[in-house]
Enzyme design. Structure first.
Site, short mmCIF file in Angstrom:
data_model
loop_
_atom_site.label_atom_id
_atom_site.label_comp_id
_atom_site.label_asym_id
_atom_site.label_seq_id
_atom_site.Cartn_x
_atom_site.Cartn_y
_atom_site.Cartn_z
N THR A 139 -3.47 6.35 4.51
CA THR A 139 -3.80 7.40 5.47
C THR A 139 -3.71 6.79 6.86
O THR A 139 -4.26 5.72 7.12
CB THR A 139 -5.26 7.88 5.24
OG1 THR A 139 -6.09 6.75 5.10
CG2 THR A 139 -5.36 8.73 3.98
N LYS A 199 0.88 -1.18 0.00
CA LYS A 199 0.00 0.00 0.00
C LYS A 199 0.90 1.22 0.00
O LYS A 199 1.24 1.76 1.06
CB LYS A 199 -0.94 0.02 1.20
CG LYS A 199 -1.98 1.13 1.10
CD LYS A 199 -3.25 0.80 1.80
CE LYS A 199 -4.21 1.97 1.80
NZ LYS A 199 -5.11 1.98 0.65
N1 LIG Z 1 -18.64 -7.52 0.03
C1 LIG Z 1 -18.67 -6.82 1.18
N2 LIG Z 1 -19.57 -7.16 2.15
C2 LIG Z 1 -19.64 -6.45 3.30
N3 LIG Z 1 -18.84 -5.40 3.61
C3 LIG Z 1 -17.92 -5.06 2.67
C4 LIG Z 1 -17.79 -5.73 1.42
N4 LIG Z 1 -16.78 -5.14 0.72
C5 LIG Z 1 -16.31 -4.13 1.49
N5 LIG Z 1 -16.98 -4.09 2.66
C6 LIG Z 1 -16.76 -3.15 3.76
O1 LIG Z 1 -16.79 -1.84 3.24
C7 LIG Z 1 -15.74 -1.03 3.82
C8 LIG Z 1 -14.83 -0.56 2.70
O2 LIG Z 1 -14.15 -1.69 2.16
P1 LIG Z 1 -12.61 -1.51 1.81
O3 LIG Z 1 -11.88 -0.95 2.98
O4 LIG Z 1 -12.09 -2.76 1.21
O5 LIG Z 1 -12.74 -0.38 0.69
P2 LIG Z 1 -11.56 0.41 -0.02
O6 LIG Z 1 -11.98 0.67 -1.40
O7 LIG Z 1 -10.28 -0.32 0.21
O8 LIG Z 1 -11.53 1.78 0.80
P3 LIG Z 1 -10.36 2.88 0.87
O9 LIG Z 1 -10.51 3.73 -0.36
O10 LIG Z 1 -10.67 3.59 2.16
O11 LIG Z 1 -9.06 2.14 0.91
C9 LIG Z 1 -15.03 -1.93 4.82
O12 LIG Z 1 -15.60 -1.70 6.11
C10 LIG Z 1 -15.37 -3.33 4.36
O13 LIG Z 1 -15.38 -4.28 5.41
C1 LIG Z 2 -9.19 8.02 4.28
C2 LIG Z 2 -10.11 7.22 3.40
N1 LIG Z 2 -10.75 6.19 4.20
C3 LIG Z 2 -9.36 6.53 2.28
N2 LIG Z 2 -8.45 5.54 2.86
C4 LIG Z 2 -8.62 7.44 1.37
C5 LIG Z 2 -9.56 8.11 0.40
C6 LIG Z 2 -8.81 8.92 -0.64
C7 LIG Z 2 -9.80 9.71 -1.47
C8 LIG Z 2 -9.10 10.72 -2.34
C9 LIG Z 2 -10.11 11.45 -3.23
O1 LIG Z 2 -10.98 12.18 -2.68
O2 LIG Z 2 -10.09 11.21 -4.44
MG LIG Z 3 -8.54 0.24 1.18
#
Ligand SMILES: Nc1ncnc2c1ncn2[C@@H]1O[C@H](COP(=O)(O)OP(=O)(O)OP(=O)(O)O)[C@@H](O)[C@H]1O
Ligand SMILES: C[C@H](N)[C@H](N)CCCCCC(=O)O
Ligand SMILES: [Mg+2]
Length: 229
Positions: free
Chosen positions: A42, A38
């Site tokens: 943040t 990663k």
């Molecule tokens: N298929 C699913 N079923 C239930 N909850 C989910 C599912 N996919 C994601 N989530 C939940 O949604 C939230 C966001 O998922 P995740 O952290 O993987 O997203 P992300 O795209 O990596 O976010 P970020 O941009 O913050 O890194 C988490 O709390 C995760 O547990």
């Molecule tokens: C802090 C948050 N949960 C994510 N991990 C980071 C989101 C980045 C978003 C940037 C944007 O606004 O395009």
């Molecule tokens: Mg994420």
């Protein structure tokens, strides 16, 4: 051999990290060494060793071999994102060195993105500029919700415009109540110019332990083999 996969998403909180977990576990099930990375995170938890990001800690725990946190997550931004757009230059070389160092430790590096394709870094460059610099193959996570078709098509177009290859996409059912889920998937299968390589149902947190079975990289590996033959 599948050296790198960059995981982007149609937005923040659509499941990039959940799918990165699934990909790491899928590769482990194939006895394939894989580490998570990663590059930009943040800080959401202050520990005695400094800020930690939950995504990076998860990726670290799922990596084979396990690597020090600083290798998994070299750049940490303020967790509440206040003041992050401050013009401070992002060290792409540091991010790239970290990637290349990890690639010497495992067969595959799963790179978990930050926000969406055009998310902006503190120096006002798009994160995608680094992905382009490293010429990474991309997996797109589509959080299935109203409005995701637009976000998915725009993201796929942006990846193509940036000259990179979208090698697959994963449908992630983040909204269990979406009545027309099946129809949305049908449209995405017609409109996204890449194979669907996974589908995650809505899973309560307690059922998010082993996600290996929800993704399948065989199509991506076959494509890679054809490209490097
Ligand atoms: N298929 C699913 N079923 C239930 N909850 C989910 C599912 N996919 C994601 N989530 C939940 O949604 C939230 C966001 O998922 P995740 O952290 O993987 O997203 P992300 O795209 O990596 O976010 P970020 O941009 O913050 O890194 C988490 O709390 C995760 O547990
Ligand atoms: C802090 C948050 N949960 C994510 N991990 C980071 C989101 C980045 C978003 C940037 C944007 O606004 O395009
Ligand atoms: Mg994420």
């Amino acid at each position: 051999m599948l050296k790198y996969l960059f995981v982007t998403g149609t937005d923040t909180a659509v499941g990039k990290t959940v799918v990165s977990q699934a990909l790491l576990q899928h590769l482990a099930a194939l006895n394939h060494s894989a580490v998570g990375y990663k590059p930009v995170a943040t800080g959401d938890k202050l520990t005695a060793d400094g800020w930690r990001n939950q995504d990076a800690l998860l990726l670290q725990s799922l990596s084979d071999p396990i690597r020090p946190y600083r290798e998994i997550s070299p750049v940490t931004l303020p967790g509440d994102m206040r003041g992050i757009y401050n013009g401070e230059p992002m060290d792409f070389a540091l991010m790239s060195n970290g990637l290349h160092q990890l690639s010497r430790q495992a067969q595959t590096v799963i790179i978990d993105g930050h926000g969406g394709w055009q998310s902006i870094l503190p120096d006002y460059r798009s994160y995608s500029e680094w992905v382009v610099h490293e010429k990474l193959p991309v997996v797109m996570v589509i959080g299935i919700q109203t409005g995701c078709i637009n976000h998915a098509i725009l993201t796929a177009q942006a990846i193509a415009t940036d000259g990179l290859r979208l090698v697959g996409w994963v449908a992630n059912r983040i909204n269990p109540g979406l009545a027309h889920y099946a129809e949305v998937l049908e449209v995405l299968r017609k409109k996204i110019p890449a194979p669907q390589i996974g589908e995650l149902p809505y899973l309560p947190r307690a059922q998010q332990r082993n996600l290996a079975g929800y993704v399948d990289l065989s199509a991506v590996m076959a494509l890679k083999a054809r490209l490097t033959a």
